[in-house]
Enzyme design. Sequence first.
Site, mmCIF file in Angstrom:
data_model
loop_
_atom_site.group_PDB
_atom_site.id
_atom_site.type_symbol
_atom_site.label_atom_id
_atom_site.label_comp_id
_atom_site.label_asym_id
_atom_site.label_seq_id
_atom_site.Cartn_x
_atom_site.Cartn_y
_atom_site.Cartn_z
ATOM 1 N N ARG A 191 5.142 5.901 14.635
ATOM 2 C CA ARG A 191 5.692 6.727 12.495
ATOM 3 C C ARG A 191 4.816 8.619 12.740
ATOM 4 O O ARG A 191 3.986 9.255 13.186
ATOM 5 C CB ARG A 191 4.847 6.078 12.005
ATOM 6 C CG ARG A 191 4.500 5.992 10.441
ATOM 7 C CD ARG A 191 3.632 5.523 9.301
ATOM 8 N NE ARG A 191 3.173 6.028 8.861
ATOM 9 C CZ ARG A 191 1.791 5.471 8.625
ATOM 10 N NH1 ARG A 191 1.928 4.707 7.983
ATOM 11 N NH2 ARG A 191 0.647 6.219 7.948
ATOM 12 N N HIS A 243 4.527 -0.079 0.036
ATOM 13 C CA HIS A 243 5.669 -1.186 1.465
ATOM 14 C C HIS A 243 4.683 -1.961 2.180
ATOM 15 O O HIS A 243 3.070 -1.664 1.592
ATOM 16 C CB HIS A 243 5.777 0.025 1.803
ATOM 17 C CG HIS A 243 4.190 0.861 2.916
ATOM 18 N ND1 HIS A 243 4.555 1.941 2.797
ATOM 19 C CD2 HIS A 243 4.472 0.423 4.182
ATOM 20 C CE1 HIS A 243 3.502 2.211 3.729
ATOM 21 N NE2 HIS A 243 4.024 1.865 4.618
ATOM 22 N N ASP A 275 0.705 5.196 2.129
ATOM 23 C CA ASP A 275 0.501 5.670 3.221
ATOM 24 C C ASP A 275 -0.970 6.406 2.754
ATOM 25 O O ASP A 275 -0.852 7.650 2.295
ATOM 26 C CB ASP A 275 1.278 5.985 4.270
ATOM 27 C CG ASP A 275 1.957 4.978 4.756
ATOM 28 O OD1 ASP A 275 1.169 3.937 5.125
ATOM 29 O OD2 ASP A 275 3.367 5.485 5.098
ATOM 30 N N HIS A 325 0.943 -1.019 0.509
ATOM 31 C CA HIS A 325 0.079 -0.173 -0.148
ATOM 32 C C HIS A 325 0.527 1.506 0.222
ATOM 33 O O HIS A 325 1.806 1.052 0.210
ATOM 34 C CB HIS A 325 -0.356 -0.114 1.172
ATOM 35 C CG HIS A 325 -0.601 0.261 2.636
ATOM 36 N ND1 HIS A 325 0.457 -0.521 3.045
ATOM 37 C CD2 HIS A 325 -0.074 0.715 3.414
ATOM 38 C CE1 HIS A 325 0.859 -0.578 3.658
ATOM 39 N NE2 HIS A 325 1.138 0.726 4.292
HETATM 40 C C1 SIN Z 1 3.659 1.146 7.977
HETATM 41 O O1 SIN Z 1 3.301 2.016 7.677
HETATM 42 O O2 SIN Z 1 2.666 1.351 6.786
HETATM 43 C C2 SIN Z 1 3.505 -0.293 8.775
HETATM 44 C C3 SIN Z 1 4.727 -0.737 8.689
HETATM 45 C C4 SIN Z 1 5.683 -1.357 9.328
HETATM 46 O O3 SIN Z 1 4.583 -1.970 10.265
HETATM 47 O O4 SIN Z 1 6.871 -2.070 9.515
#
Ligand code: SIN
Length: 285
Positions: free
Chosen positions: A276, A261, A112, A110
Amino acid sequence: MPVEIIPTGAALGAEVRGLDLSRPLSDDDFEAVLQAWYDHIVLLFRRQKISDDDLIGFSRRFGDLDIAPASATDMAGSQTKSRPEIWIISNVVEDGKPIGALGDKEAEWHTDMSYVDEPPMASCLYSLEIPDSGGDTSFANMYKALEELPDDLRAAIEGRVCNHDSSTTSVGELRAGANEVIDVTKAPGAKHPVIRTHPATGGKSLYLGRRLNGYIEDLPVAESEALLDRLWAHCAKPEFAWTHQWAVGDLLIWDNRCAIHRRDAFDGSQRRVMHRAQIKGKQPF
Ligand code: SIN
């Protein structure tokens, strides 16, 4: 110590050495980081010891921050403990309440928050606790995916717009307050060009968001589904990807405008805690 940029050797990603992100970066160092980020799409900084304020301070060098996205669960507990700009990604449950989002399941490929009109241009993820194995995060280069798209597929998407569904998270759970999508032509979300132009590099890349409930506007549903299946199968090819195995203190920053990612599942009896920040972007064109 001079800043060193060490490419992963894969289709994207580089490690940056010689910087301590608990201190403000000089303008010269930031310029080096920014250029490396444009060149490599994902940057890795190892062995960082930073607070949420440091994470916010570093992320803010790239632009204003977005607040954290809505999750499947009520995140009030975790967000107030920290800051509204920090999204806690974790499987840890305290006092019966998850401290963060996404649990221990696989998160599918996906981009973000592409389900909003102005999706974040970047995400910056810092690892505080990691399981013994699993939970690796992979990235794929969407400039290259577009460059190497078969001609008929490129012709089929040229000038097309895709709806990026907002109802589910990347682990496939309904967000708080969302309804299950029955008809993809009516899915909530945001509409973006399938091929977008990076505002800083001028490069063109595929921009698909996530597969679940995606819909290429103005096509019969069966045709949209068939196109999206082919596009996603192409994007997920290993030659476009690089996988990061986390260590505590790693910080990754990635460019949502030209990368997708995903994250591997991991053993839910082990703790994984990541913080994050997301940097505001503009409407894709
Ligand atoms: C994400 O930001 O989509 C999750 C990535 C992760 O948990 O490594």
